[in-house]
Write a protein that holds these residues in place. Structure first.
Motif, PDB file in Angstrom:
ATOM      1  N   ASN A  20       0.834  -1.201   0.000  1.00 16.11           N
ATOM      2  CA  ASN A  20       0.000   0.000   0.000  1.00 16.11           C
ATOM      3  C   ASN A  20       0.871   1.254   0.000  1.00 16.11           C
ATOM      4  O   ASN A  20       0.649   2.182  -0.784  1.00 16.11           O
ATOM      5  CB  ASN A  20      -0.951   0.014   1.191  1.00 16.11           C
ATOM      6  N   VAL A  24       0.672   1.903  -3.962  1.00 20.36           N
ATOM      7  CA  VAL A  24      -0.527   2.739  -4.023  1.00 20.36           C
ATOM      8  C   VAL A  24      -0.187   4.201  -3.720  1.00 20.36           C
ATOM      9  O   VAL A  24      -0.469   5.089  -4.519  1.00 20.36           O
ATOM     10  CB  VAL A  24      -1.625   2.202  -3.082  1.00 20.36           C
ATOM     11  N   GLY A  28       1.098   5.525  -7.148  1.00 13.54           N
ATOM     12  CA  GLY A  28      -0.206   5.873  -7.667  1.00 13.54           C
ATOM     13  C   GLY A  28      -0.979   4.738  -8.311  1.00 13.54           C
ATOM     14  O   GLY A  28      -1.919   4.972  -9.071  1.00 13.54           O
ATOM     15  N   VAL A  29      -0.587   3.495  -8.021  1.00 10.37           N
ATOM     16  CA  VAL A  29      -1.329   2.347  -8.549  1.00 10.37           C
ATOM     17  C   VAL A  29      -2.670   2.277  -7.824  1.00 10.37           C
ATOM     18  O   VAL A  29      -2.738   2.429  -6.606  1.00 10.37           O
ATOM     19  CB  VAL A  29      -0.534   1.030  -8.356  1.00 10.37           C
ATOM     20  N   SER A  30      -3.718   2.043  -8.554  1.00  9.33           N
ATOM     21  CA  SER A  30      -5.048   1.934  -7.964  1.00  9.33           C
ATOM     22  C   SER A  30      -5.107   0.729  -7.026  1.00  9.33           C
ATOM     23  O   SER A  30      -4.651  -0.358  -7.384  1.00  9.33           O
ATOM     24  CB  SER A  30      -6.089   1.769  -9.070  1.00  9.33           C
ATOM     25  N   PRO A  31      -5.685   0.888  -5.833  1.00 11.23           N
ATOM     26  CA  PRO A  31      -5.826  -0.254  -4.931  1.00 11.23           C
ATOM     27  C   PRO A  31      -6.577  -1.414  -5.571  1.00 11.23           C
ATOM     28  O   PRO A  31      -6.274  -2.576  -5.304  1.00 11.23           O
ATOM     29  CB  PRO A  31      -6.605   0.310  -3.741  1.00 11.23           C
ATOM     30  N   SER A  32      -7.541  -1.119  -6.441  1.00  8.38           N
ATOM     31  CA  SER A  32      -8.302  -2.191  -7.088  1.00  8.38           C
ATOM     32  C   SER A  32      -7.444  -2.995  -8.055  1.00  8.38           C
ATOM     33  O   SER A  32      -7.762  -4.135  -8.378  1.00  8.38           O
ATOM     34  CB  SER A  32      -9.528  -1.629  -7.809  1.00  8.38           C
ATOM     35  N   VAL A  33      -6.337  -2.408  -8.496  1.00  8.71           N
ATOM     36  CA  VAL A  33      -5.400  -3.115  -9.372  1.00  8.71           C
ATOM     37  C   VAL A  33      -4.320  -3.803  -8.531  1.00  8.71           C
ATOM     38  O   VAL A  33      -3.957  -4.945  -8.785  1.00  8.71           O
ATOM     39  CB  VAL A  33      -4.762  -2.143 -10.383  1.00  8.71           C
ATOM     40  N   GLU A  34      -3.813  -3.107  -7.531  1.00  7.64           N
ATOM     41  CA  GLU A  34      -2.702  -3.641  -6.731  1.00  7.64           C
ATOM     42  C   GLU A  34      -3.103  -4.871  -5.917  1.00  7.64           C
ATOM     43  O   GLU A  34      -2.368  -5.835  -5.830  1.00  7.64           O
ATOM     44  CB  GLU A  34      -2.144  -2.563  -5.795  1.00  7.64           C
ATOM     45  N   ASP A 131      -1.699  -0.834 -15.377  1.00 10.51           N
ATOM     46  CA  ASP A 131      -2.009   0.106 -14.295  1.00 10.51           C
ATOM     47  C   ASP A 131      -1.268   1.444 -14.456  1.00 10.51           C
ATOM     48  O   ASP A 131      -0.814   2.033 -13.488  1.00 10.51           O
ATOM     49  CB  ASP A 131      -1.833  -0.489 -12.884  1.00 10.51           C
TER      50      ASP A 131
END
Length: 147
Positions: A20, A24, A28-34, A131
């Motif tokens: 995280n 994240v 800046g990776v989306s949590p829904s992707v990570e 992502d």
């Protein structure tokens, strides 16, 4: 510094915590992707701890009986440039050898290619976007005679 290899809840929690922060919040990776379907107790983390603080992690995924896929290597920013990521990768590769693996494949951000080259990985794909970041697949034989 101590290392732990575990799929227990505490190890999963620390692994997710580090991902995280690094992926994240920093990248800046989306949590829904990570965070994905592989975030379960079937896949252990190798963690590096500094006086109880998780500072680095890598998730152990095995693609098949011969191939490990070290995933989501991350190190807290203030602990970078201390060889923690390098040591985590060498240790996860040793675990893979103990489990019968002879190959390792990773997904690398293009900016981390030099780091993985130092570990003996070679680029094995064209660049691709996922992502919002540019990646390549990289591979390595864990047994030098198989190159």
């Amino acid at each position: 510094m101590k290392t732990y290899f575990s799929n227990e809840q505490w190890a999963q929690t620390y692994g997710l915590y580090l991902r995280n922060i690094v992926f994240v919040q920093e990248m800046g990776v989306s949590p829904s992707v990570e965070f994905d379907h592989l975030d379960n107790y079937d896949h252990p983390y190798l963690l590096m701890m500094d006086n109880g603080l998780p500072v680095g992690a890598v998730r152990y995924l095995q693609k098949d009986s011969e191939t490990v896929h070290p995933d989501s290597l991350c190190v807290l920013e203030e602990y970078r440039n201390r060889s923690i990521g390098f040591r985590l990768m060498l240790m996860i590769e040793q675990k893979a050898l103990e489990n019968g693996c002879v190959f390792s494949v990773i997904r690398s951000h293009t900016r981390t290619i030099p780091f993985y080259h130092q570990l003996g990985y070679s680029v094995a794909s064209e660049e691709y976007i996922e992502d919002g970041n540019l990646y390549v697949e990289m591979q390595k034989s864990l047994i030098p005679s198989l190159v």
